[in-house]
Design a protein around this motif. Sequence first.
Motif, PDB file in Angstrom:
ATOM      1  N   GLU A  12      77.428  37.384 114.013  1.00  0.00           N
ATOM      2  CA  GLU A  12      77.813  36.477 113.590  1.00  0.00           C
ATOM      3  C   GLU A  12      77.268  36.821 111.981  1.00  0.00           C
ATOM      4  OE1 GLU A  12      77.514  33.193 115.686  1.00  0.00           O
ATOM      5  OE2 GLU A  12      78.837  33.424 117.467  1.00  0.00           O
ATOM      6  N   SER A  13      77.407  35.446 110.996  1.00  0.00           N
ATOM      7  CA  SER A  13      76.800  35.315 109.698  1.00  0.00           C
ATOM      8  C   SER A  13      76.062  34.353 110.098  1.00  0.00           C
ATOM      9  CB  SER A  13      77.893  36.288 108.776  1.00  0.00           C
ATOM     10  OG  SER A  13      77.933  37.374 108.864  1.00  0.00           O
ATOM     11  N   TYR A  14      75.096  34.071 109.130  1.00  0.00           N
ATOM     12  CA  TYR A  14      74.507  32.857 109.153  1.00  0.00           C
ATOM     13  C   TYR A  14      73.723  32.669 107.641  1.00  0.00           C
ATOM     14  CZ  TYR A  14      74.538  32.353 114.068  1.00  0.00           C
ATOM     15  OH  TYR A  14      75.203  33.008 115.607  1.00  0.00           O
ATOM     16  N   GLU A  15      74.104  31.588 107.057  1.00  0.00           N
ATOM     17  CA  GLU A  15      73.797  31.738 105.912  1.00  0.00           C
ATOM     18  C   GLU A  15      71.850  31.004 105.814  1.00  0.00           C
ATOM     19  OE1 GLU A  15      75.999  28.930 103.159  1.00  0.00           O
ATOM     20  OE2 GLU A  15      77.597  29.740 103.874  1.00  0.00           O
ATOM     21  N   PHE A  31      70.395  37.232 120.367  1.00  0.00           N
ATOM     22  CA  PHE A  31      70.263  37.298 119.055  1.00  0.00           C
ATOM     23  C   PHE A  31      69.634  38.982 118.569  1.00  0.00           C
ATOM     24  CE2 PHE A  31      71.179  32.553 119.393  1.00  0.00           C
ATOM     25  CZ  PHE A  31      72.176  32.735 118.881  1.00  0.00           C
ATOM     26  N   MET A  32      70.260  39.658 118.050  1.00  0.00           N
ATOM     27  CA  MET A  32      69.268  41.304 117.361  1.00  0.00           C
ATOM     28  C   MET A  32      69.341  40.756 116.117  1.00  0.00           C
ATOM     29  SD  MET A  32      70.339  43.929 120.225  1.00  0.00           S
ATOM     30  CE  MET A  32      72.492  43.368 119.945  1.00  0.00           C
ATOM     31  N   ILE A  33      68.631  40.997 115.081  1.00  0.00           N
ATOM     32  CA  ILE A  33      69.009  40.863 113.697  1.00  0.00           C
ATOM     33  C   ILE A  33      69.053  42.135 113.112  1.00  0.00           C
ATOM     34  CG2 ILE A  33      67.776  39.907 111.633  1.00  0.00           C
ATOM     35  CD1 ILE A  33      65.402  38.385 113.085  1.00  0.00           C
ATOM     36  N   ASP A  34      70.236  41.926 112.448  1.00  0.00           N
ATOM     37  CA  ASP A  34      70.640  43.163 111.597  1.00  0.00           C
ATOM     38  C   ASP A  34      69.951  43.771 110.920  1.00  0.00           C
ATOM     39  OD1 ASP A  34      72.075  45.851 111.892  1.00  0.00           O
ATOM     40  OD2 ASP A  34      73.624  44.355 110.745  1.00  0.00           O
ATOM     41  N   SER A  35      70.182  42.184 109.932  1.00  0.00           N
ATOM     42  CA  SER A  35      69.759  42.013 108.124  1.00  0.00           C
ATOM     43  C   SER A  35      69.556  40.887 107.923  1.00  0.00           C
ATOM     44  CB  SER A  35      71.188  42.764 107.759  1.00  0.00           C
ATOM     45  OG  SER A  35      72.111  41.971 107.008  1.00  0.00           O
ATOM     46  N   GLY A  36      68.824  40.299 107.518  1.00  0.00           N
ATOM     47  CA  GLY A  36      67.912  39.333 106.786  1.00  0.00           C
ATOM     48  C   GLY A  36      66.941  38.659 107.606  1.00  0.00           C
ATOM     49  N   GLN A  57      64.973  42.910 114.920  1.00  0.00           N
ATOM     50  CA  GLN A  57      63.732  41.845 116.139  1.00  0.00           C
ATOM     51  C   GLN A  57      64.911  40.809 116.642  1.00  0.00           C
ATOM     52  OE1 GLN A  57      60.626  40.573 112.851  1.00  0.00           O
ATOM     53  NE2 GLN A  57      59.293  41.066 114.685  1.00  0.00           N
ATOM     54  N   PHE A  58      64.118  40.658 117.725  1.00  0.00           N
ATOM     55  CA  PHE A  58      65.551  40.019 118.095  1.00  0.00           C
ATOM     56  C   PHE A  58      65.009  38.541 118.526  1.00  0.00           C
ATOM     57  CE2 PHE A  58      62.923  42.660 120.588  1.00  0.00           C
ATOM     58  CZ  PHE A  58      62.944  42.424 121.930  1.00  0.00           C
ATOM     59  N   PHE A  59      65.812  37.116 119.594  1.00  0.00           N
ATOM     60  CA  PHE A  59      65.474  36.399 119.307  1.00  0.00           C
ATOM     61  C   PHE A  59      66.406  35.438 121.061  1.00  0.00           C
ATOM     62  CE2 PHE A  59      67.887  35.856 115.740  1.00  0.00           C
ATOM     63  CZ  PHE A  59      68.141  34.559 115.960  1.00  0.00           C
ATOM     64  N   GLY A  60      65.670  34.804 121.572  1.00  0.00           N
ATOM     65  CA  GLY A  60      67.178  34.250 122.292  1.00  0.00           C
ATOM     66  C   GLY A  60      66.790  34.654 124.046  1.00  0.00           C
ATOM     67  N   THR A  78      67.291  33.503 105.225  1.00  0.00           N
ATOM     68  CA  THR A  78      67.395  34.154 104.216  1.00  0.00           C
ATOM     69  C   THR A  78      69.282  34.586 105.004  1.00  0.00           C
ATOM     70  OG1 THR A  78      67.233  36.646 105.088  1.00  0.00           O
ATOM     71  CG2 THR A  78      65.644  36.146 103.176  1.00  0.00           C
ATOM     72  N   ASN A  79      69.874  34.810 104.287  1.00  0.00           N
ATOM     73  CA  ASN A  79      71.298  35.273 104.735  1.00  0.00           C
ATOM     74  C   ASN A  79      70.655  36.442 105.821  1.00  0.00           C
ATOM     75  OD1 ASN A  79      72.418  33.557 102.912  1.00  0.00           O
ATOM     76  ND2 ASN A  79      73.210  34.756 101.705  1.00  0.00           N
ATOM     77  N   VAL A  80      71.485  35.678 106.849  1.00  0.00           N
ATOM     78  CA  VAL A  80      71.350  36.604 108.328  1.00  0.00           C
ATOM     79  C   VAL A  80      72.776  37.137 108.260  1.00  0.00           C
ATOM     80  CG1 VAL A  80      70.212  36.639 110.450  1.00  0.00           C
ATOM     81  CG2 VAL A  80      69.256  35.700 108.464  1.00  0.00           C
TER      82      VAL A  80
END
Length: 81
Positions: A12-15, A31-36, A57-60, A78-80
């Motif tokens: 999933e992408s977030y602006e 959630f795992m952050i791939d980029s951003g 990193q991750f959260f949730g 940032t865009n994620v």
Amino acid sequence: EINTLALATLNESYEAGQTIVREGEPGDIFFMIDSGSVDVFIKAKGDAPVVTLTSGQFFGELALLSNDNRTASCIAKTNVI
């Protein structure tokens, strides 16, 4: 087990500026952050982010594991992905 986990993931992408999760809401996604980068806010700690999370990193996980409501709000800095 890793294959099962991989099959259960979604990209999933977030602006930048978009709320990903809100404090107090039920949590059923990890959630795992791939980029951003993602700013983490806790109402009781004021208006500034308590931490900024980045790629890898991750959260949730707390709400997911405990079946409790979200303990923080996470907003895309940032865009994620």
